[in-house]
Design a protein around this motif. Sequence first.
Motif, mmCIF file in Angstrom:
data_model
loop_
_atom_site.group_PDB
_atom_site.id
_atom_site.type_symbol
_atom_site.label_atom_id
_atom_site.label_comp_id
_atom_site.label_asym_id
_atom_site.label_seq_id
_atom_site.Cartn_x
_atom_site.Cartn_y
_atom_site.Cartn_z
ATOM 1 N N SER A 8 1.820 -5.000 6.125
ATOM 2 C CA SER A 8 2.685 -4.775 7.288
ATOM 3 C C SER A 8 2.963 -3.294 7.524
ATOM 4 C CB SER A 8 4.011 -5.526 7.114
ATOM 5 O OG SER A 8 4.820 -4.915 6.117
ATOM 6 N N THR A 9 2.663 -2.460 6.536
ATOM 7 C CA THR A 9 2.889 -1.015 6.694
ATOM 8 C C THR A 9 1.614 -0.190 6.559
ATOM 9 O OG1 THR A 9 3.428 -0.807 4.328
ATOM 10 C CG2 THR A 9 5.258 -1.172 5.849
ATOM 11 N N ASN A 10 0.537 -0.788 6.049
ATOM 12 C CA ASN A 10 -0.677 -0.017 5.773
ATOM 13 C C ASN A 10 -1.910 -0.491 6.527
ATOM 14 O OD1 ASN A 10 0.037 1.962 3.462
ATOM 15 N ND2 ASN A 10 0.894 0.022 2.754
ATOM 16 N N ALA A 11 -1.748 -1.445 7.422
ATOM 17 C CA ALA A 11 -2.903 -1.919 8.186
ATOM 18 C C ALA A 11 -3.450 -0.803 9.065
ATOM 19 C CB ALA A 11 -2.521 -3.126 9.039
ATOM 20 N N ALA A 12 -4.726 -0.892 9.371
ATOM 21 C CA ALA A 12 -5.395 0.175 10.120
ATOM 22 C C ALA A 12 -4.881 0.294 11.549
ATOM 23 C CB ALA A 12 -6.903 -0.069 10.118
ATOM 24 N N PHE A 13 -4.444 -0.827 12.132
ATOM 25 C CA PHE A 13 -4.047 -0.822 13.538
ATOM 26 C C PHE A 13 -2.621 -1.336 13.698
ATOM 27 C CE2 PHE A 13 -8.675 -1.527 13.407
ATOM 28 C CZ PHE A 13 -9.088 -0.372 14.065
ATOM 29 N N GLU A 14 -1.946 -0.817 14.694
ATOM 30 C CA GLU A 14 -0.541 -1.156 14.915
ATOM 31 C C GLU A 14 -0.353 -2.642 15.198
ATOM 32 O OE1 GLU A 14 3.401 -1.387 15.315
ATOM 33 O OE2 GLU A 14 2.264 0.308 14.487
ATOM 34 N N PHE A 15 -1.244 -3.238 16.006
ATOM 35 C CA PHE A 15 -1.073 -4.661 16.319
ATOM 36 C C PHE A 15 -1.176 -5.519 15.060
ATOM 37 C CE2 PHE A 15 -5.701 -4.405 16.378
ATOM 38 C CZ PHE A 15 -6.088 -5.620 15.827
ATOM 39 N N LEU A 17 -8.936 -4.391 6.591
ATOM 40 C CA LEU A 17 -8.162 -3.692 7.612
ATOM 41 C C LEU A 17 -6.674 -3.667 7.279
ATOM 42 C CD1 LEU A 17 -9.917 -5.043 10.828
ATOM 43 C CD2 LEU A 17 -10.089 -2.740 9.857
ATOM 44 N N GLY A 18 -6.193 -4.742 6.646
ATOM 45 C CA GLY A 18 -4.769 -4.827 6.351
ATOM 46 C C GLY A 18 -4.303 -3.830 5.309
ATOM 47 N N LEU A 19 -5.178 -3.476 4.374
ATOM 48 C CA LEU A 19 -4.810 -2.531 3.311
ATOM 49 C C LEU A 19 -5.562 -1.212 3.449
ATOM 50 C CD1 LEU A 19 -4.779 -5.116 0.390
ATOM 51 C CD2 LEU A 19 -2.783 -4.015 1.432
ATOM 52 N N TYR A 20 -6.075 -0.966 4.637
ATOM 53 C CA TYR A 20 -6.943 0.186 4.847
ATOM 54 C C TYR A 20 -6.263 1.511 4.516
ATOM 55 C CZ TYR A 20 -10.814 2.757 6.904
ATOM 56 O OH TYR A 20 -11.900 3.580 7.085
ATOM 57 N N ASP A 21 -4.983 1.613 4.817
ATOM 58 C CA ASP A 21 -4.272 2.881 4.630
ATOM 59 C C ASP A 21 -3.445 2.905 3.350
ATOM 60 O OD1 ASP A 21 -3.879 5.471 5.682
ATOM 61 O OD2 ASP A 21 -1.884 4.929 6.406
ATOM 62 N N ASN A 22 -3.635 1.905 2.491
ATOM 63 C CA ASN A 22 -2.899 1.886 1.227
ATOM 64 C C ASN A 22 -3.560 2.851 0.248
ATOM 65 O OD1 ASN A 22 -2.220 0.963 -1.584
ATOM 66 N ND2 ASN A 22 -0.955 -0.477 -0.440
#
Length: 218
Positions: free
Chosen positions: A98-105, A158-163
Amino acid sequence: MPANPFTDVWHFLTATTNDYLHQGNWRYLILALFWALLLISIAVAIQNWREDPAQRTGRHLGIWLVRVLIGCLWFQGMLWKLPLPVSDGLQYWTEQESTNAAFEFHRAFMKDFVLPHMSVFGPIVFLAELTFAGSMLLGLAVRFVGVLAIAYTLQLWLGLYDNPSEWPWTYMCLAIVMFLFVLDAAGRSLGLDGWLRRKVPAVRDGKDFIGWFFNIAG
């Protein structure tokens, strides 16, 4: 004692990993399920090997081995989705999405829809990974289940892309392996998909709904 691949495998096969131990006495039932799937997989492979000369190749044996290992991967990953309805681990990693996904949607979807309904999504995630594990171990409906597993894995990618603690290629590599299983119909390599096509005319010819389903699914 420091962990190593041999001790890790032993602990997994004897239900003494932390994920198993957290299940209390239920771990023995889960372990029995795993061993049942593994032994059936071996029995089906032996039967195919005996009955179908075309499958007596190193290629088919190699595909079977990799497919079984990926099934073990899914089964082990499934363990920390317990206990139901929501394990602490699943809750944590869903919050991470919910905080690290690649896209806002995607972040908004996880935060506003999935997290408030984790008591529903927890069992769904558990059953999905159990299905992936069973399909890969048994070689049953591998193409159909493989497509679902690809979608599931790409969601994690995609959900953990920015973790910062996750390497995106980890999930992409798993998705690629599942894609190859789908492309190659890996269940026909010493699996139930191959056995059904050989033994069940409705599956081989794609007749009736069940025959048609397993014909395209495997």
